[in-house]
Scaffold this motif. Structure first.
Motif, PDB file in Angstrom:
ATOM      1  N   GLU A 173     -10.296  14.915  -3.780  1.00 45.90           N
ATOM      2  CA  GLU A 173     -10.273  13.941  -4.850  1.00 45.90           C
ATOM      3  C   GLU A 173      -9.071  13.496  -5.572  1.00 45.90           C
ATOM      4  N   MET A 174      -8.191  14.432  -5.639  1.00 48.29           N
ATOM      5  CA  MET A 174      -6.965  14.196  -6.522  1.00 48.29           C
ATOM      6  C   MET A 174      -6.206  13.222  -5.522  1.00 48.29           C
ATOM      7  N   LEU A 175      -6.032  13.507  -4.311  1.00 51.78           N
ATOM      8  CA  LEU A 175      -5.470  12.341  -3.324  1.00 51.78           C
ATOM      9  C   LEU A 175      -5.903  11.123  -3.512  1.00 51.78           C
ATOM     10  N   LEU A 176      -7.254  11.094  -3.713  1.00 48.78           N
ATOM     11  CA  LEU A 176      -7.772   9.753  -3.943  1.00 48.78           C
ATOM     12  C   LEU A 176      -7.425   8.897  -5.190  1.00 48.78           C
ATOM     13  N   LYS A 177      -7.436   9.969  -6.114  1.00 52.62           N
ATOM     14  CA  LYS A 177      -7.126   9.246  -7.507  1.00 52.62           C
ATOM     15  C   LYS A 177      -5.542   8.909  -7.270  1.00 52.62           C
ATOM     16  N   LYS A 178      -4.650   9.524  -6.624  1.00 56.72           N
ATOM     17  CA  LYS A 178      -3.146   9.200  -6.605  1.00 56.72           C
ATOM     18  C   LYS A 178      -3.216   7.672  -5.631  1.00 56.72           C
ATOM     19  N   TYR A 179      -3.942   7.666  -4.777  1.00 52.10           N
ATOM     20  CA  TYR A 179      -4.004   6.448  -3.919  1.00 52.10           C
ATOM     21  C   TYR A 179      -4.339   5.205  -4.829  1.00 52.10           C
ATOM     22  N   ARG A 180      -5.547   5.406  -5.542  1.00 54.42           N
ATOM     23  CA  ARG A 180      -5.933   4.421  -6.383  1.00 54.42           C
ATOM     24  C   ARG A 180      -5.170   3.912  -7.375  1.00 54.42           C
ATOM     25  N   GLN A 181      -4.322   5.009  -8.036  1.00 50.90           N
ATOM     26  CA  GLN A 181      -3.276   4.715  -8.904  1.00 50.90           C
ATOM     27  C   GLN A 181      -2.212   3.741  -8.406  1.00 50.90           C
ATOM     28  N   ALA A 182      -2.012   4.058  -7.031  1.00 49.24           N
ATOM     29  CA  ALA A 182      -0.991   3.345  -6.398  1.00 49.24           C
ATOM     30  C   ALA A 182      -1.019   2.007  -6.110  1.00 49.24           C
ATOM     31  N   ILE A 183      -2.137   1.806  -5.899  1.00 48.68           N
ATOM     32  CA  ILE A 183      -2.952   0.356  -5.509  1.00 48.68           C
ATOM     33  C   ILE A 183      -3.381  -0.242  -6.855  1.00 48.68           C
ATOM     34  N   GLY A 184      -3.451   0.308  -7.972  1.00 49.95           N
ATOM     35  CA  GLY A 184      -3.733  -0.330  -9.213  1.00 49.95           C
ATOM     36  C   GLY A 184      -5.106  -0.451  -9.476  1.00 49.95           C
ATOM     37  N   ARG A 185      -5.824   0.445  -9.045  1.00 49.42           N
ATOM     38  CA  ARG A 185      -7.423   0.640  -9.389  1.00 49.42           C
ATOM     39  C   ARG A 185      -7.790   1.654 -10.190  1.00 49.42           C
ATOM     40  N   LEU A 235       6.851  -8.018  -7.175  1.00 53.16           N
ATOM     41  CA  LEU A 235       5.764  -8.463  -6.321  1.00 53.16           C
ATOM     42  C   LEU A 235       4.293  -8.215  -7.003  1.00 53.16           C
ATOM     43  N   PRO A 236       3.606  -9.020  -6.953  1.00 58.04           N
ATOM     44  CA  PRO A 236       2.385  -8.828  -7.538  1.00 58.04           C
ATOM     45  C   PRO A 236       1.197  -7.831  -6.661  1.00 58.04           C
ATOM     46  N   ASP A 237       1.526  -7.897  -5.433  1.00 61.37           N
ATOM     47  CA  ASP A 237       0.553  -6.872  -4.618  1.00 61.37           C
ATOM     48  C   ASP A 237       1.288  -5.749  -3.957  1.00 61.37           C
ATOM     49  N   VAL A 238       0.690  -4.947  -3.657  1.00 64.54           N
ATOM     50  CA  VAL A 238       1.385  -3.630  -2.629  1.00 64.54           C
ATOM     51  C   VAL A 238       0.856  -4.039  -1.265  1.00 64.54           C
ATOM     52  N   GLU A 239       1.543  -3.086  -0.531  1.00 66.45           N
ATOM     53  CA  GLU A 239       1.501  -3.211   0.863  1.00 66.45           C
ATOM     54  C   GLU A 239       1.047  -2.025   1.525  1.00 66.45           C
ATOM     55  N   LEU A 240      -0.311  -1.980   1.937  1.00 64.51           N
ATOM     56  CA  LEU A 240      -0.997  -0.841   2.714  1.00 64.51           C
ATOM     57  C   LEU A 240      -0.743  -0.699   4.019  1.00 64.51           C
ATOM     58  N   THR A 241      -0.233   0.294   4.557  1.00 65.14           N
ATOM     59  CA  THR A 241       0.120   0.523   5.949  1.00 65.14           C
ATOM     60  C   THR A 241      -0.410   1.836   6.398  1.00 65.14           C
ATOM     61  N   ILE A 242      -1.126   1.547   7.394  1.00 67.17           N
ATOM     62  CA  ILE A 242      -1.719   2.855   8.131  1.00 67.17           C
ATOM     63  C   ILE A 242      -1.383   2.794   9.352  1.00 67.17           C
ATOM     64  N   SER A 243      -0.549   4.156   9.812  1.00 68.65           N
ATOM     65  CA  SER A 243      -0.044   4.338  11.067  1.00 68.65           C
ATOM     66  C   SER A 243      -0.857   5.522  11.715  1.00 68.65           C
ATOM     67  N   SER A 244      -1.245   5.275  12.926  1.00 68.38           N
ATOM     68  CA  SER A 244      -2.111   6.383  13.802  1.00 68.38           C
ATOM     69  C   SER A 244      -1.206   6.904  14.982  1.00 68.38           C
ATOM     70  N   HIS A 300      -2.859  -0.091  11.177  1.00 62.65           N
ATOM     71  CA  HIS A 300      -1.796  -1.591  11.263  1.00 62.65           C
ATOM     72  C   HIS A 300      -0.588  -1.228  12.450  1.00 62.65           C
ATOM     73  N   HIS A 301      -0.493   0.330  12.706  1.00 62.53           N
ATOM     74  CA  HIS A 301       0.788   0.611  13.617  1.00 62.53           C
ATOM     75  C   HIS A 301       0.186   1.757  14.377  1.00 62.53           C
ATOM     76  N   PRO A 302      -0.733   1.514  15.553  1.00 63.27           N
ATOM     77  CA  PRO A 302      -1.144   2.488  16.378  1.00 63.27           C
ATOM     78  C   PRO A 302      -0.101   3.053  17.457  1.00 63.27           C
ATOM     79  N   SER A 303       0.094   4.350  17.789  1.00 67.43           N
ATOM     80  CA  SER A 303       1.194   4.766  18.437  1.00 67.43           C
ATOM     81  C   SER A 303       0.696   6.083  19.309  1.00 67.43           C
TER      82      SER A 303
END
Length: 179
Positions: free
Chosen positions: A167-179, A59-68, A94-97
């Motif tokens: 900053e390292m966590l942000l870098k991993k996130y950006r890599q996962a979303i292709g940025r 699939l061309p896109d990723v799916e971001l999911t934020i659960s609270s 996306h999923h408040p609980s």
């Protein structure tokens, strides 16, 4: 927080036949520390948030999911204000609980019927967190919330806060979303 991760709160119903894989996942305590009064006096952030990025090689896109997860003792969870506070997090989650903390496994189901009806009306998830008496908890899922569609500006602002301390966590996130 380790119990929330171990309980799989952030990965329910994933994998859909093996088509999606977790490309990034991080759970963070985001609430004001207990015992401190919030400066604003308003609802701000849930107690725990999970940010996940799911991907597929086809699939061309990723799916971001934020659960609270808003954690309340049973006596506090039976107040409409607790549900409305949890629902307010849906502006960027996306999923408040609601997670209801009880003293033991033997406790009866902690929520009154009118609260359960309101929880359903607001489309919130429901978990119970039982204190095992040794400093750990057993977490059970009762209702998984349907996916909500937050405003992209609110999502951006929340993610900016979520990654502000790593900053390292942000870098991993950006890599996962292709940025």
């Amino acid at each position: 927080m380790d119990e929330l991760k171990a309980a799989g709160l952030v990965r329910p119903g994933r994998g859909r036949g093996g088509t999606l894989t977790l490309a990034f996942g991080h759970v963070r305590e985001t609430a004001t520390a207990r015992g401190r009064v919030r400066a604003s006096g308003q609802w701000s952030r849930p107690d725990v948030v999970a940010v996940e990025v799911w991907s597929s090689p086809l699939l061309p896109d990723v799916e971001l999911t934020i659960s609270s997860f808003e954690i309340k003792r049973a006596s506090e969870a039976n107040r409409l204000g607790s549900l409305h506070e949890t629902a307010a997090h849906g502006r960027w989650a996306h999923h408040p609980s609601l997670v209801v903390e009880t003293a033991s496994v033997e406790d009866e189901f902690p929520l009154h019927d009118d609260i359960l009806l309101e929880l359903d009306r607001l489309k919130l998830g429901l978990y119970t967190m039982y204190n095992l008496g040794d400093g750990t908890f057993r977490v059970e899922q009762h209702v998984f919330p349907p996916r909500q569609t937050p405003d992209l500006g609110d999502l951006h602002n929340f993610l900016d806060h979520f990654f502000s301390e790593g900053e390292m966590l942000l870098k991993k996130y950006r890599q996962a979303i292709g940025r």
